[in-house]
Design a protein around this motif. Structure first.
Motif, short mmCIF file in Angstrom:
data_model
loop_
_atom_site.label_atom_id
_atom_site.label_comp_id
_atom_site.label_asym_id
_atom_site.label_seq_id
_atom_site.Cartn_x
_atom_site.Cartn_y
_atom_site.Cartn_z
N LEU A 12 0.81 -1.21 0.00
CA LEU A 12 0.00 0.00 0.00
C LEU A 12 0.85 1.26 0.00
O LEU A 12 0.33 2.36 -0.21
N LEU A 13 2.16 1.11 0.23
CA LEU A 13 3.06 2.25 0.14
C LEU A 13 3.26 2.70 -1.31
O LEU A 13 3.72 3.82 -1.56
N ASP A 14 2.91 1.83 -2.25
CA ASP A 14 3.03 2.12 -3.68
C ASP A 14 1.75 2.80 -4.17
O ASP A 14 0.66 2.23 -4.08
N GLY A 15 1.89 4.03 -4.69
CA GLY A 15 0.73 4.77 -5.15
C GLY A 15 -0.04 4.06 -6.25
O GLY A 15 -1.26 4.24 -6.38
N ARG A 16 0.64 3.24 -7.04
CA ARG A 16 -0.05 2.50 -8.11
C ARG A 16 -1.02 1.49 -7.52
O ARG A 16 -2.11 1.26 -8.07
N VAL A 17 -0.64 0.88 -6.40
CA VAL A 17 -1.52 -0.09 -5.75
C VAL A 17 -2.73 0.62 -5.17
O VAL A 17 -3.88 0.16 -5.32
N ARG A 18 -2.50 1.76 -4.51
CA ARG A 18 -3.62 2.51 -3.93
C ARG A 18 -4.58 2.97 -5.03
O ARG A 18 -5.80 2.89 -4.86
N ARG A 19 -4.03 3.43 -6.15
CA ARG A 19 -4.89 3.89 -7.25
C ARG A 19 -5.66 2.71 -7.85
O ARG A 19 -6.84 2.83 -8.21
N ALA A 20 -5.00 1.55 -7.95
CA ALA A 20 -5.68 0.37 -8.48
C ALA A 20 -6.88 0.01 -7.61
O ALA A 20 -7.97 -0.30 -8.11
N LEU A 21 -6.69 0.05 -6.30
CA LEU A 21 -7.78 -0.28 -5.39
C LEU A 21 -8.94 0.72 -5.53
O LEU A 21 -10.11 0.34 -5.49
N SER A 22 -8.60 1.99 -5.71
CA SER A 22 -9.64 3.00 -5.87
C SER A 22 -10.41 2.82 -7.18
O SER A 22 -11.64 2.90 -7.21
N LEU A 23 -9.68 2.54 -8.27
CA LEU A 23 -10.32 2.35 -9.57
C LEU A 23 -11.19 1.10 -9.61
O LEU A 23 -12.15 1.02 -10.39
N ALA A 24 -10.87 0.11 -8.78
CA ALA A 24 -11.63 -1.14 -8.80
C ALA A 24 -13.01 -1.00 -8.19
O ALA A 24 -13.88 -1.86 -8.38
N ILE A 25 -13.26 0.09 -7.46
CA ILE A 25 -14.52 0.25 -6.73
C ILE A 25 -15.58 0.91 -7.62
O ILE A 25 -15.34 1.97 -8.21
N ASN A 26 -16.73 0.30 -7.69
CA ASN A 26 -17.86 0.86 -8.42
C ASN A 26 -18.71 1.65 -7.42
O ASN A 26 -19.58 1.09 -6.74
N ARG A 27 -18.44 2.94 -7.31
CA ARG A 27 -19.12 3.77 -6.31
C ARG A 27 -20.61 3.92 -6.61
O ARG A 27 -21.42 3.97 -5.69
N LYS A 28 -20.95 4.02 -7.86
CA LYS A 28 -22.37 4.14 -8.22
C LYS A 28 -23.15 2.91 -7.75
O LYS A 28 -24.28 3.02 -7.25
#
Length: 525
Positions: A293-309
């Protein structure tokens, strides 16, 4: 069986409504959802504590409807960029009849900086205060370490306690009621931890006379149980209405629902802790040597994977708005240039591969089961989204008391917080959730993941010192972009605040999602 139970509840509600109406002006029964850690108003900056505190204790400055208003201070002004003068309200008495003076304010601000056992300190609101002195009993002078145009707003979150009682009192004395001697609209009657607080009207209150003689403020953590209590006539008002109960409540002729767009945001806090943790492992269950989780690419991947709608439509039943930052649209510091976060599974997988995790890894989300509406259900859905991109996720649900103590130590790999944004502007979360943790300065009290970004710390300092509102908002908007680009936290949605009350009552919130007896009045319609 379900239909029979519902019919019974509705029938009882008819009786309860008649009984409650006859008691109007005398008693009010409120069922609230947020757990209460203490009656000590300086112990923890928690929503449940803050709601109860407003009945007993007053503030120097009040922030109602996101607008500053006189409280125990009638007026305030700058003598110079680092000096403020507050004129205090005369003829205010503590519940025991002792006059309120500037010495009480001085004592309160000293005490609030360091209360033993605090898990969410109020010190951040006082971080720029250098000294507090009394020019006379009703004139207070506050000097700050740096120019701080938001000092009155900061002080609108720190309750004033009585010096003559408080200097001899511990948190236990507040919980026993012995030290609950405030200037507020209600007096302490009894407190049963985990069950209820009973209050009596303060007839000598300096402000508008309280409407209700007696308040029975009950803690019912389970949302369906709160709904059942309202329908049965056992209580008059409930807060944090479960979205699954909305249709049933709206169909009841004896109940009215009050929904307002809220400030509270549900955030995921990815841990920035170095080294291995049992909450992040490889696919065979072995802890990873380095926290991915120290890697920004991993954090961004987790955020993009979420369907907020999907979260909002299916779990919140539409009772929330999508979040791409911690502040909701229309508030001070909200950055309108930030786009909604897309749900992009393919890009998420690519980012994981680039970060060295083409096969993913295992992760645990920890979430309280008795604190945030629909949070456990939301995390179960998030776990499914993450599992689809290869991050096999499980959810661990804990009671708030255990969760908060462990989250505060940055023990978890992924924490969940529903931050209230109670001041209505962006710096509040920057001080408590996003600033580098510094207990001596009162910074990062709820920064459970120990996020640290020098650009955010500088933006907080710069915005604190900036008196020009337009320039200050530009700084805060820039900070929102920094956190979004860094994925320092993962925002999901902003809650609606939903109350329900028996027919004949109206609920009008004064600030954020606090729940108080003062919000409840007869419905004139």
């Amino acid at each position: 069986m379900h239909k029979t139970l519902l019919s019974s509840l509705l029938a009882i509600a008819l009786i309860g409504s008649v009984q409650a109406t006859s008691a109007q002006g005398q008693s009010l029964n409120i069922a609230f959802a947020d757990p209460l850690s203490s009656l000590d108003p300086h112990l923890n900056n928690y929503a449940g504590d803050r709601s109860v505190d407003l009945h007993f204790w007053d503030l120097l400055v009040e922030n109602n409807y996101n607008k500053l208003q006189p409280g125990l201070a009638l007026s305030w002004k700058n003598l110079d960029s680092k000096t403020w003068e507050f004129k205090l309200r005369p003829n205010v008495k503590w519940h025991d009849g002792t006059p309120f003076t500037a010495e009480d304010v001085i004592f309160s601000y000293q005490r609030a900086r360091n209360v033993p056992g605090s898990l969410a300190t109020f010190a951040g609101y006082l971080r720029t205060v250098e000294s507090v002195t009394a020019k006379d009993p009703l004139t207070l002078v506050i000097k700050t370490t740096i120019p701080n145009p938001d000092l009155p707003l900061n002080l609108a979150s720190v309750h004033i306690v009585s010096k003559h009682v408080g200097e001899k009192a511990s948190t236990d004395n507040y919980n026993s009621g012995a030290a609950v001697v405030g200037t507020g609209p209600y007096k302490w009657v009894s407190y049963t931890p985990g069950e209820r607080v009973v209050m009596q009207r303060n007839d000598a209150y300096w402000g508008t006379k309280p409407l209700w003689d007696k308040i029975n403020y009950r803690y019912i953590s389970n949302a369906p149980a709160r709904t059942a209590a309202l329908l049965s006539g056992d209580v008059d008002v409930i807060d944090k209405v479960s979205v699954s109960d909305l249709a049933r409540l709206k169909q009841s002729a004896n109940v009215k629902v009050f929904a307002y767009n809220g400030l509270r945001v549900l955030l995921l806090q990815p841990s920035f802790r170095e080294g291995p943790t049992p909450y992040i492992t490889d696919n065979n269950g072995k802890p990873l040597e380095k926290n991915p989780l120290l890697d920004g690419r991993v954090r961004r991947a987790l955020s993009l994977a979420i369907n907020r709608k999907a979260l909002i439509d299916r779990i919140l039943q539409g009772a929330a708005t999508e979040a791409n930052q911690w502040m909701p649209s229309g508030t001070f510091g909200y950055n309108p240039e930030l786009k909604d976060i897309p749900n992009d599974v393919n890009q998420a997988k690519q980012l994981l591969a680039q970060a060295g995790f083409p096969q993913g890894f295992k992760l645990t989300i920890d979430v309280p089961n008795d604190r945030y509406p629909q949070a456990p259900e939301t995390m179960q859905a998030v776990a499914q989204f993450w599992t689809r991109i290869g991050v096999k996720t499980q959810v661990e649900v804990l009671p708030w008391a255990s969760y908060s103590a462990r989250a505060n130590k940055n023990e978890f790999a992924m924490s969940v917080i529903a931050w209230g944004n109670g001041t209505g502007e962006a710096s509040y979360a920057m001080v408590n959730v996003l600033a580098t943790v510094d207990t001596k300065k009162g910074l990062g009290a709820s920064n459970w993941n120990h996020y640290s970004n020098p650009a955010i710390d500088k933006a907080l300092t710069d915005s604190t010192e900036e008196f020009d509102p337009a320039k200050r908002e530009a700084i805060l908007r820039g900070a929102a972009k920094v956190v979004a680009d860094d994925v320092g936290v993962i925002p999901l949605f902003h809650y609606q605040n939903i109350w329900a009350a028996r027919k004949g009552l109206k609920v009008t919130p004064a600030s954020s999602d606090r729940t108080t007896a003062m919000m409840v009045t007869p419905d004139q319609k």
